[in-house]
Structure formats: structure tokens, C-alpha cells
Design a protein around this motif. Structure first.
Motif, mmCIF file in Angstrom:
data_model
loop_
_atom_site.group_PDB
_atom_site.id
_atom_site.type_symbol
_atom_site.label_atom_id
_atom_site.label_comp_id
_atom_site.label_asym_id
_atom_site.label_seq_id
_atom_site.Cartn_x
_atom_site.Cartn_y
_atom_site.Cartn_z
ATOM 1 N N ILE A 33 2.495 11.884 -17.478
ATOM 2 C CA ILE A 33 2.975 13.211 -17.867
ATOM 3 C C ILE A 33 2.202 13.598 -19.114
ATOM 4 N N GLU A 34 1.655 14.806 -19.100
ATOM 5 C CA GLU A 34 0.823 15.234 -20.231
ATOM 6 C C GLU A 34 1.323 16.553 -20.786
ATOM 7 N N ASP A 35 1.727 16.536 -22.030
ATOM 8 C CA ASP A 35 2.057 17.740 -22.782
ATOM 9 C C ASP A 35 2.997 18.665 -21.992
ATOM 10 N N LEU A 36 4.109 18.095 -21.548
ATOM 11 C CA LEU A 36 5.048 18.849 -20.708
ATOM 12 C C LEU A 36 5.999 19.694 -21.567
ATOM 13 N N LEU B 186 13.216 14.591 -16.300
ATOM 14 C CA LEU B 186 13.215 14.070 -14.922
ATOM 15 C C LEU B 186 13.189 15.212 -13.911
ATOM 16 N N ALA B 187 13.994 16.247 -14.183
ATOM 17 C CA ALA B 187 14.065 17.375 -13.244
ATOM 18 C C ALA B 187 12.691 18.036 -13.095
ATOM 19 N N ALA B 188 11.982 18.154 -14.203
ATOM 20 C CA ALA B 188 10.653 18.791 -14.138
ATOM 21 C C ALA B 188 9.664 17.901 -13.397
ATOM 22 N N ALA B 189 9.723 16.582 -13.648
ATOM 23 C CA ALA B 189 8.800 15.670 -12.952
ATOM 24 C C ALA B 189 9.043 15.694 -11.452
ATOM 25 N N MET B 190 10.302 15.914 -11.069
ATOM 26 C CA MET B 190 10.656 15.939 -9.648
ATOM 27 C C MET B 190 10.342 17.288 -9.009
ATOM 28 N N GLY B 191 9.980 18.282 -9.834
ATOM 29 C CA GLY B 191 9.662 19.615 -9.295
ATOM 30 C C GLY B 191 10.881 20.486 -9.126
ATOM 31 N N GLY C 90 2.289 22.125 -18.497
ATOM 32 C CA GLY C 90 1.760 20.787 -18.735
ATOM 33 C C GLY C 90 1.376 20.162 -17.411
ATOM 34 N N ARG C 91 1.115 18.879 -17.421
ATOM 35 C CA ARG C 91 0.630 18.212 -16.210
ATOM 36 C C ARG C 91 1.495 17.010 -15.869
ATOM 37 N N VAL C 92 1.714 16.824 -14.560
ATOM 38 C CA VAL C 92 2.349 15.598 -14.066
ATOM 39 C C VAL C 92 1.418 15.032 -12.996
ATOM 40 N N TYR C 93 0.938 13.827 -13.216
ATOM 41 C CA TYR C 93 0.079 13.157 -12.238
ATOM 42 C C TYR C 93 0.844 11.994 -11.633
ATOM 43 N N PHE C 94 0.749 11.866 -10.301
ATOM 44 C CA PHE C 94 1.345 10.722 -9.618
ATOM 45 C C PHE C 94 0.251 10.019 -8.847
ATOM 46 N N ASP C 95 0.015 8.771 -9.176
ATOM 47 C CA ASP C 95 -1.059 8.007 -8.538
ATOM 48 C C ASP C 95 -2.380 8.787 -8.619
ATOM 49 N N ALA D 157 0.944 19.668 -9.625
ATOM 50 C CA ALA D 157 1.161 21.117 -9.813
ATOM 51 C C ALA D 157 1.222 21.816 -8.455
ATOM 52 N N GLY D 158 2.222 22.650 -8.287
ATOM 53 C CA GLY D 158 2.336 23.441 -7.063
ATOM 54 C C GLY D 158 3.018 22.696 -5.924
ATOM 55 N N LEU D 159 3.280 21.399 -6.081
ATOM 56 C CA LEU D 159 3.943 20.654 -4.999
ATOM 57 C C LEU D 159 5.459 20.835 -5.080
ATOM 58 N N THR D 160 6.085 21.015 -3.915
ATOM 59 C CA THR D 160 7.538 21.186 -3.865
ATOM 60 C C THR D 160 8.233 19.827 -4.043
ATOM 61 N N VAL D 161 9.554 19.890 -4.174
ATOM 62 C CA VAL D 161 10.334 18.648 -4.258
ATOM 63 C C VAL D 161 10.079 17.800 -3.004
ATOM 64 N N GLU D 162 10.076 18.459 -1.829
ATOM 65 C CA GLU D 162 9.878 17.716 -0.575
ATOM 66 C C GLU D 162 8.516 17.028 -0.569
ATOM 67 N N ASP D 163 7.478 17.753 -1.071
ATOM 68 C CA ASP D 163 6.137 17.147 -1.144
ATOM 69 C C ASP D 163 6.179 15.895 -2.020
ATOM 70 N N ARG D 164 6.925 15.996 -3.114
ATOM 71 C CA ARG D 164 6.971 14.875 -4.068
ATOM 72 C C ARG D 164 7.730 13.688 -3.453
#
Ligand code: ATP
Length: 273
Positions: free
Chosen positions: A39-42, A79-84, A90-95, A100-107
Motif C-alpha cells: 500500500i503506497e500513500d493511501l 482494510l475497506a479501501a484495500a478491499m475496494g 494512492g496505490r494498492v498492489y497485490f502480488d 486500481a479500478g478493480l471491483t471487490v469481486e475482482d479482488r
């Protein structure tokens, strides 16, 4: 082992944990491994109130990272923001992937899973049906959901015994087990747990956090939000202290637990035992 090795090299060779302990080193699980979550500068706001203010955090794969802090510090919002579930800057990177732009279902499809503080169980449904809903959310086919169910029942014997019982008749600890079990139905790579100890007796907290540590040892990465700083730091590898939306301290959990500022404000001489 080569007798000429210096202590640090010995710690990196063979039984690293005991060598590290002998050398007085604090070993930090996951150091040097690319983070699974970064998570970067959220920044996250409710209207004009900024609840999360420039938070950066890394979670190495296969580790437990805890976020501790007082009421209203912004832990749940993070947590809510990381989950979408909430818009953020800011940025959230997973693996390595920018979410960015991904829905909760995508996550969820990528392996993120949130167990909220409220547990969000369906009280009138049975334990079994609550678990099946976990598989349904992931769009699993019947054979896969049966395998996942068998896995959850094997892990939580209590849930297997109570599979026909309504969720609202379970004890607090059993409800938390059910919330964890439902999350595991989606085979998550990253479990985000919001206050799993909330409202539970100390012995049950120890059981639940023992289960969480076991999941980590099986390869599930955990982001653990807790007001119970003592229990959280005992369970985790790395910790962050969040106050009024900002990270004010971070470090290996053992080091944080020994930090006078953390001891004074969050440990206060009290324990969960
Ligand atoms: P707690 O442990 O009490 O849940 P927390 O650290 O999880 O605390 P958050 O729930 O993320 O903190 O709240 C962060 C800030 O955002 C607080 O000031 C809170 O009052 C505010 N806040 C939370 N939810 C809302 C909301 N729906 N609308 C407006 N403000 C909110």
C-alpha cells in the motif's frame, strides 16, 4: 556447519531461528521477499474528514502483519479501501498488480478476503449454509465447494458438530470460527481480519489467534487489525501503529512490543492472559 562462518552467516544457514536467537538477532519473517500486498500513500475520506492520511504498508508473503491503534485511528477504513469497498487515493498492489479500478469481486478472485469486525453472518441460516455462501461468493462449482467444506470442517471440528445449528445460536468464539471458515471457503491468499478478538474471552482470543498463526504457517498471508495490541503483537511478524489516520511507528512485532511508546500507550502493563 562451517566453523569459520561468522555468526550472521551461521544465522542464515541451517537452523536460522535458533542461530538467530543465540546471536541475539530479531528475525523478521518475510524480510527480503517481495511483498504480497503493498500500500503506497493511501488516503481515504468520509466527506471532508480524512480518515486515512498517506498510509504506506508492506506485507511479505507468508507473514502476519498487524495494524494496531486506538478507536477511530482508521484501521477499518484502511482494510475497506484495500478491499475496494471505499474509494481512495494512492496505490494498492497485490502480488505486483496495481488494483486500481478493480471491483471487490475482482479482488476476491485474485485471492483477497476481508473478515469484517461485525462478522456479517446470516443468523437465521445454519452453519453449513453460511459456509456454502462463502463458496457461492467465489462462484465455485459443487466439487470444489465440497472439498473446501471438508477442509473447513476438518480444521474446525466445532463447526462440523454444529453444522445444522443456526448461526445466531453459536457462542462468540464459534461465530468467529464460522467467519474465518467462510473466508477460507474462497481459498484466500491474503486474509484481512478486522478485530477478530473483539468481544471474546481471553482464552478464546488465544485460540482464535492460534488458528490465525496456523493459517500463516500454511502459507496464507494475514493483515490483522486489532485494538488488542498485546495479542496482535504476540501473533504477528511485523506491526504498524496507526494514529489519527497516520502510521506513527512500525517494525518487527517483537521490537514494537518492546518500544517504550507502544508499551506506555497500548500495552499499559496489561496482558490478555
Ligand atoms: P474502531 O476500532 O473504533 O473501528 P478504527 O481504527 O477502525 O476504529 P475507523 O472505523 O476506520 O477507525 O474510523 C476512522 C475515522 O473515520 C473515525 O474518525 C471515524 O469516526 C470516521 N468514520 C468511520 N466511518 C465513518 C462513516 N461511515 N462516516 C463518517 N465518518 C466515519
Amino acid at each position: 556447519m562451517n566453523a569459520d562462518m561468522n555468526p550472521t552467516a551461521q544465522a542464515m544457514h541451517g537452523d536460522a531461528a535458533s542461530a538467530g536467537a543465540d546471536a541475539g538477532l530479531v528475525l523478521d519473517r518475510g524480510v527480503g521477499i517481495a511483498p504480497l500486498l503493498r500500500i503506497e500513500d493511501l488516503h481515504v475520506s468520509y466527506g471532508r474528514v480524512e480518515a486515512v492520511r498517506g498510509v504506506s504498508l508492506e506485507l511479505p508473503a507468508g507473514s502476519i502483519v498487524s495494524v494496531i491503534g486506538p478507536n477511530g485511528a482508521g484501521k477499518t477504513t484502511l482494510l475497506a479501501a484495500a478491499m475496494g469497498l471505499m474509494p481512495s487515493r494512492g496505490r494498492v498492489y497485490f502480488d505486483g498488480e496495481d488494483l486500481a479500478g478493480l471491483t471487490v469481486e475482482d479482488r476476491v478472485a485474485r485471492g483477497l478476503c476481508l473478515v469484517p469486525e461485525s462478522r456479517e453472518l446470516f443468523g437465521a441460516l445454519s452453519v453449513h449454509d453460511n459456509l456454502l455462501l462463502g463458496a457461492y461468493c467465489r462462484g465455485m462449482r459443487a466439487p470444489a465447494s465440497r472439498r473446501a467444506l471438508d477442509g473447513v470442517y476438518a480444521r474446525f471440528g466445532r463447526l462440523a458438530e454444529r453444522r445444522r445449528q443456526r448461526a445466531d445460536t453459536l457462542s462468540g468464539g464459534e461465530r468467529q470460527m464460522l467467519a474465518l471458515g467462510r473466508a477460507l471457503m474462497s481459498s484466500p491468499r491474503l486474509l484481512m481480519l478486522d478485530e477478530p478478538s473483539l468481544g471474546l474471552a481471553p482464552l478464546i482470543v488465544r485460540d482464535i489467534l492460534g488458528i490465525v498463526a496456523g493459517l500463516r504457517d500454511e502459507g496464507v498471508s494475514i493483515l490483522l487489525v486489532e485494538q488488542n495490541a498485546h495479542a496482535a503483537l504476540q501473533t504477528s511478524d511485523h506491526g504498524y501503529v496507526l494514529e489519527t489516520g497516520e502510521v506513527v511507528l512500525q517494525g518487527p512485532a517483537a521490537q514494537l512490543a518492546g518500544d517504550p511508546r507502544v508499551q506506555h500507550t497500548y500495552l499499559g502493563g496489561g496482558t490478555d492472559e
